[in-house]
Design a protein around this motif. Structure first.
Motif, short mmCIF file in Angstrom:
data_model
loop_
_atom_site.label_atom_id
_atom_site.label_comp_id
_atom_site.label_asym_id
_atom_site.label_seq_id
_atom_site.Cartn_x
_atom_site.Cartn_y
_atom_site.Cartn_z
N ASP A 64 0.86 -1.17 0.00
CA ASP A 64 0.00 0.00 0.00
C ASP A 64 0.91 1.23 0.00
O ASP A 64 1.61 1.49 0.97
CB ASP A 64 -0.89 -0.01 1.24
N TYR A 65 0.90 1.97 -1.11
CA TYR A 65 1.79 3.12 -1.26
C TYR A 65 1.17 4.43 -0.78
O TYR A 65 1.73 5.50 -1.02
CB TYR A 65 2.23 3.27 -2.72
N GLN A 66 0.03 4.35 -0.09
CA GLN A 66 -0.57 5.58 0.44
C GLN A 66 0.40 6.22 1.43
O GLN A 66 0.97 5.55 2.28
CB GLN A 66 -1.89 5.26 1.14
N ARG A 77 -1.99 3.57 -5.80
CA ARG A 77 -1.88 3.24 -4.38
C ARG A 77 -1.43 1.80 -4.13
O ARG A 77 -0.58 1.55 -3.29
CB ARG A 77 -3.22 3.48 -3.69
N PHE A 78 -2.00 0.82 -4.84
CA PHE A 78 -1.72 -0.58 -4.54
C PHE A 78 -0.82 -1.21 -5.59
O PHE A 78 -1.03 -1.06 -6.78
CB PHE A 78 -3.03 -1.37 -4.45
N ASP A 102 -7.43 2.46 -7.68
CA ASP A 102 -7.21 2.41 -6.23
C ASP A 102 -8.45 1.89 -5.50
O ASP A 102 -8.34 1.19 -4.50
CB ASP A 102 -6.86 3.80 -5.70
N TYR A 128 -4.50 -6.79 2.03
CA TYR A 128 -4.56 -5.51 1.30
C TYR A 128 -5.81 -5.32 0.46
O TYR A 128 -6.07 -4.23 -0.04
CB TYR A 128 -3.34 -5.37 0.37
N ILE A 130 -6.30 -6.67 -2.49
CA ILE A 130 -5.95 -6.72 -3.91
C ILE A 130 -6.55 -7.99 -4.49
O ILE A 130 -6.34 -9.09 -3.98
CB ILE A 130 -4.42 -6.71 -4.10
N HIS A 150 -9.34 -4.92 5.49
CA HIS A 150 -8.03 -5.47 5.12
C HIS A 150 -6.99 -4.80 6.03
O HIS A 150 -6.65 -3.63 5.83
CB HIS A 150 -7.76 -5.22 3.64
N ARG A 153 -3.86 -2.32 5.11
CA ARG A 153 -4.06 -1.04 4.43
C ARG A 153 -3.72 0.09 5.40
O ARG A 153 -4.02 0.00 6.59
CB ARG A 153 -5.50 -0.90 3.95
N LYS A 154 -3.13 1.13 4.88
CA LYS A 154 -2.67 2.22 5.75
C LYS A 154 -3.83 2.97 6.41
O LYS A 154 -3.63 3.62 7.43
CB LYS A 154 -1.81 3.19 4.95
N ASP A 155 -5.04 2.88 5.84
CA ASP A 155 -6.16 3.58 6.45
C ASP A 155 -6.97 2.69 7.40
O ASP A 155 -7.99 3.11 7.93
CB ASP A 155 -7.09 4.17 5.37
#
Length: 199
Positions: A64-66, A77-78, A102, A128, A130, A150, A153-155
C-alpha cells in the motif's frame, strides 16, 4: 554494477520491450515495473524465454503506497511485488506491478504460471484487498472468516473495528465493536542531572 546484472537488464529490455515501464539496476538487484495490462503475458515470457528462464516464484506480496515518501508518491496506491529466481542462470529479479484502480485494485493472477503464487496471492488479498483475476480459490488465509476490511491497508484503524471475546452464556466466541479508546502515547523523557556523569 556487475556484468551479469547488466546482461539481465539487457535481456529483459529485449524480451519485454514496451511491456516494461522501467528496468532499474541498483544495490546489486534488478527491478522491472510491468504494465498491469500485460502482467500475465510478461510473466509467461519471464518463465519461458530461454534468455531469462525464471522457473521459480519465491515471493509475492502486496504493498500500500498511500503516504509513501511522506505523501510525495504520485503513482497508484496498490502494488504487487514478486521475486523470481532463475536456477538455470543463477539470477534473481524483482517484478513490480500497480493496480490500475485504487478503489478496486485488480491484477492478473500468476497461479497458472507459477503454482507457488497461490497462497501468496491469497495473503495479499486478505491483508490488502488486492484482487487477483483468474485465481481459482481467492479467499482469506490469515484473518477470520467473518473479518471485515483489510488490516495492512494504511487507512485501517490500528485498534481494528471489532474485537472478539468468549461469551459464557452463549458458550461461543462473539464479536463486538472495539471498546478500546483510540489514543496516541508520546513517551516522556526523564533526565537526571548526574546520569552518566561523575558523582
Amino acid at each position: 554494477m556487475s556484468d551479469r546484472l547488466v546482461q539481465l537488464a539487457a535481456n529483459l529490455e529485449k524480451v519485454l520491450g514496451k511491456r516494461a515501464q522501467s528496468i532499474e539496476v541498483a544495490l546489486g538487484e534488478v527491478t522491472v515495473v510491468i504494465n498491469s495490462e500485460t502482467y500475465y503475458e510478461s510473466a509467461v515470457l519471464l518463465r519461458d524465454e530461454p534468455s531469462l528462464a525464471f522457473e521459480q516464484l519465491i515471493d509475492l506480496c502486496g504493498v500500500d503506497y498511500q503516504d509513501y515518501r511522506d505523501g510525495q508518491w504520485g503513482g497508484q496506491r496498490f502494488g504487487v511485488v514478486t521475486h523470481l529466481l532463475s536456477v538455470a542462470h543463477n539470477w534473481r529479479l524483482r517484478v513490480r506491478v500497480f493496480a490500475a484502480e485504487d478503489a478496486y485494485p485488480v491484477v492478473a493472477s500468476l497461479t497458472p504460471v507459477w503454482a507457488s503464487a497461490n497462497w501468496f496471492e491469497r495473503e495479499a488479498f486478505d491483508l490488502y484487498g488486492i484482487l487477483f483475476d483468474g485465481h481459482e480459490d481467492l479467499r482469506r488465509i490469515l484473518t477470520d472468516y467473518g473479518f471485515i476490511g483489510h488490516p495492512f491497508r494504511k487507512d485501517f484503524p490500528i485498534s481494528g473495528n471489532v474485537e472478539m471475546r468468549y461469551d459464557p452464556e452463549l458458550k461461543r466466541v462473539v464479536y463486538q465493536p472495539v471498546t478500546i479508546e483510540a489514543r496516541e502515547i508520546t513517551p516522556r523523557i526523564v533526565r537526571e542531572e548526574q546520569y552518566g556523569g561523575s558523582v
